[in-house]
Write an enzyme that holds these catalytic residues in place. Structure first.
Site, mmCIF file in Angstrom:
data_model
loop_
_atom_site.group_PDB
_atom_site.id
_atom_site.type_symbol
_atom_site.label_atom_id
_atom_site.label_comp_id
_atom_site.label_asym_id
_atom_site.label_seq_id
_atom_site.Cartn_x
_atom_site.Cartn_y
_atom_site.Cartn_z
ATOM 1 N N SER A 1 0.829 -1.210 0.000
ATOM 2 C CA SER A 1 0.000 0.000 0.000
ATOM 3 C C SER A 1 0.858 1.252 0.000
ATOM 4 C CB SER A 1 -0.884 -0.002 1.253
ATOM 5 O OG SER A 1 -1.397 1.290 1.502
ATOM 6 N N TYR B 1 -2.329 5.460 -4.304
ATOM 7 C CA TYR B 1 -3.402 6.420 -4.081
ATOM 8 C C TYR B 1 -2.997 7.703 -4.785
ATOM 9 C CZ TYR B 1 -5.870 3.878 -0.333
ATOM 10 O OH TYR B 1 -6.611 2.983 0.392
ATOM 11 N N THR C 1 -5.868 2.462 -6.860
ATOM 12 C CA THR C 1 -7.127 2.364 -6.101
ATOM 13 C C THR C 1 -7.985 3.580 -6.405
ATOM 14 O OG1 THR C 1 -6.086 1.038 -4.397
ATOM 15 C CG2 THR C 1 -8.113 2.186 -3.779
ATOM 16 N N LYS D 1 -8.396 -0.851 -9.007
ATOM 17 C CA LYS D 1 -9.006 -1.510 -7.846
ATOM 18 C C LYS D 1 -10.117 -0.633 -7.256
ATOM 19 C CE LYS D 1 -7.828 -3.224 -3.222
ATOM 20 N NZ LYS D 1 -8.316 -2.156 -2.336
ATOM 21 N N HIS E 1 -13.708 -1.956 -1.257
ATOM 22 C CA HIS E 1 -12.704 -1.613 -0.245
ATOM 23 C C HIS E 1 -12.982 -2.354 1.071
ATOM 24 C CE1 HIS E 1 -9.416 1.521 -0.230
ATOM 25 N NE2 HIS E 1 -9.361 1.158 1.042
HETATM 26 C C1 LIG Z 1 -6.988 -2.357 7.583
HETATM 27 C C2 LIG Z 1 -7.190 -2.200 6.111
HETATM 28 C C3 LIG Z 1 -6.427 -1.266 5.416
HETATM 29 C C4 LIG Z 1 -6.588 -1.143 4.039
HETATM 30 N N1 LIG Z 1 -5.771 -0.273 3.349
HETATM 31 C C5 LIG Z 1 -5.871 -0.199 2.008
HETATM 32 C C6 LIG Z 1 -4.952 0.592 1.262
HETATM 33 O O1 LIG Z 1 -4.057 1.233 1.813
HETATM 34 N N2 LIG Z 1 -5.108 0.629 -0.081
HETATM 35 C C7 LIG Z 1 -6.103 -0.061 -0.726
HETATM 36 O O2 LIG Z 1 -6.202 -0.007 -1.949
HETATM 37 N N3 LIG Z 1 -6.955 -0.845 -0.044
HETATM 38 C C8 LIG Z 1 -6.857 -0.935 1.289
HETATM 39 N N4 LIG Z 1 -7.697 -1.761 1.987
HETATM 40 C C9 LIG Z 1 -8.698 -2.573 1.256
HETATM 41 C C10 LIG Z 1 -8.100 -3.928 0.870
HETATM 42 O O3 LIG Z 1 -7.110 -3.784 -0.115
HETATM 43 C C11 LIG Z 1 -9.172 -4.874 0.320
HETATM 44 O O4 LIG Z 1 -9.878 -4.219 -0.711
HETATM 45 C C12 LIG Z 1 -10.160 -5.359 1.393
HETATM 46 O O5 LIG Z 1 -9.491 -5.583 2.610
HETATM 47 C C13 LIG Z 1 -10.845 -6.634 0.924
HETATM 48 O O6 LIG Z 1 -11.774 -7.099 1.859
HETATM 49 P P1 LIG Z 1 -11.434 -8.213 2.977
HETATM 50 O O7 LIG Z 1 -10.662 -7.500 4.048
HETATM 51 O O8 LIG Z 1 -12.775 -8.640 3.422
HETATM 52 O O9 LIG Z 1 -10.613 -9.302 2.321
HETATM 53 C C14 LIG Z 1 -7.550 -1.924 3.363
HETATM 54 C C15 LIG Z 1 -8.308 -2.850 4.072
HETATM 55 C C16 LIG Z 1 -8.133 -3.018 5.430
HETATM 56 C C17 LIG Z 1 -8.949 -4.045 6.151
#
Ligand SMILES: Cc1cc2nc3c(=O)[nH]c(=O)nc-3n(C[C@H](O)[C@H](O)[C@H](O)COP(=O)(O)O)c2cc1C
Length: 388
Positions: A107, A130, A156, A252, A276
């Site tokens: 990330s 981002y 994203t 994404k 997300h």
């Molecule tokens: C704690 C946390 C931080 C996240 N940070 C980002 C991020 O920095 N960039 C991003 O594109 N998605 C981020 N996401 C989304 C994840 O990439 C992903 O889309 C999501 O966790 C998928 O769902 P799941 O947790 O049920 O597998 C984050 C998700 C979580 C849980």
């Protein structure tokens, strides 16, 4: 680890070992958490056909992801602040993914920098971008990802403004972060976590620190980040990013067929059907209910990836059956990392791999390519995006 038999066990360990503010940050969703819940509920609705008396003694979970061989159709999703769940968390997660033969996505909001990870692992990883208002910073990040030989750029597109997570505010995970007495007491009861963080190379956003001279403390950086998400983000920016990034571009955060078609038109190599993880537009449909229409519309033009609610190998099989070429997982491996660092992430991947393997055997299937809609008895029929 042999008594850790499912992702829920890792979640429970994570909850016990990591301060509440960081566990909640990972575990919870935005607003009333309707979309967070729908991601799981709708996945669980999908039932498999049980087929028997087929020789399934030789099973193969391998596949390709964007043309590269992968041990299974799974990718570790980009997750911010991994290095706060466990010291050097991004490096541990990347190593575990590479040892398991699957991609890791770093990330923008990581604690370790792109260069920290590149120096610590053998193979290329993916970088998630981002788009910040400071386009000079964005250009520099893309150049750094290219210099580190990242093998895909994941842009994203569903976080141009922040969905509110009530828990983060209540826990003081705000900008700037609040150091409250109850947080300090909580931290004092998590010595293993505190030690791992103390030993970690960095304590703040590794990709951002040093971007402006004098910009270093957590408070200053967090404030800069919060002000930098850009609500003007548009397809023009995708075009600009494509002109800067020489490799494969993945979009994404696509949940709508029309946006999926636009992704094809704009030259994306892949898209991730994603809300997300229920952390942004609360009230949006579950990712799995959006998947069939998007896979039907653009699955022949680019690779359709999926995330949202994956907690088991069964869930991977469900998404693949409906039309995903591969799945990203976020929380499942965060729980592993919080539970016990790199071995915990490895265990999360291993659990899902074993579940997928046995699920295939019990479905009478021996290859990933044979998991399709004919292997399930139902799938979410809502096609919310077709006009007319
Ligand atoms: C704690 C946390 C931080 C996240 N940070 C980002 C991020 O920095 N960039 C991003 O594109 N998605 C981020 N996401 C989304 C994840 O990439 C992903 O889309 C999501 O966790 C998928 O769902 P799941 O947790 O049920 O597998 C984050 C998700 C979580 C849980």
């Amino acid at each position: 680890m042999k008594h850790i038999t499912c992702i829920e066990d890792l979640r429970e360990l994570h909850r016990r070992r990591v301060p509440k503010a960081f566990f909640d940050y990972a575990d919870r969703g935005s607003y009333a958490e309707q979309t967070l819940r729908a991601n799981r509920e709708d996945l669980e609705q999908i039932k498999f056909r049980q087929r028997v008396l087929v020789d399934v003694s030789r099973r193969d979970l391998s596949t390709t992801i964007l043309g590269e061989p992968a041990a299974m159709p799974l990718i570790l999703a980009p997750v911010g602040l991994l290095g706060m769940q466990h010291g050097d968390g991004e490096i541990h997660a990347c190593r575990a993914a590479q040892a398991a033969g699957i991609p890791f996505t770093q990330s923008t909001m990581s604690i370790c920098s792109i260069e920290d990870i590149a120096a610590a692992v053998d193979k290329p990883f993916w970088f998630q971008l981002y788009v910040m208002k400071d386009r000079g910073f964005v250009r520099a990040l893309i150049e750094r990802a290219a210099a580190a030989k990242c093998s895909a750029l994941v842009l994203t597109v569903d976080l141009h403004v922040h969905g509110q997570r009530h828990r983060d505010i209540k826990n003081g995970m705000t900008v700037p972060p609040e150091l409250r007495l109850n947080n300090l007491i909580d931290i004092a009861t998590k010595p293993a976590w505190a030690l791992s963080i103390a030993r970690g190379k960095r304590k703040t956003f590794g990709n951002i620190v040093g971007h402006h001279p004098g910009m270093s403390g957590v408070t200053v950086l967090s404030k800069w980040v919060a002000e930098q998400f850009d609500p003007t983000l548009s397809w023009k920016d995708v075009e600009w990013i494509k002109s800067l990034w020489p490799g494969k571009l993945i979009l994404k955060g696509i949940l709508d067929v029309e946006d999926a078609r636009a992704a094809v038109k704009n030259g994306a190599a892949a898209l991730v059907v994603s809300n997300h993880g229920g952390r942004q537009l609360d009230g949006a449909p579950s990712s799995i209910s959006a998947l069939p229409a998007i896979a039907d519309a653009v699955g022949g033009d680019l690779e359709v990836m999926f995330d949202g609610g994956i907690r088991s190998g069964q869930d991977i099989a469900r998404a693949v059956a409906i039309g995903a070429r591969s799945c990203m997982s976020g929380r499942a491996y965060i729980y592993g990392l919080g539970a016990s660092g790199e071995p915990g992430v490895s265990r999360a991947i291993e659990i899902m791999r074993n579940e997928l393997d046995i699920t295939m055997a019990l479905m009478g299937i021996t290859r990933i390519a044979d998991i399709d809609r004919s292997t399930i008895v139902n799938w979410p029929t809502r096609q919310p995006y077709e006009k007319g």
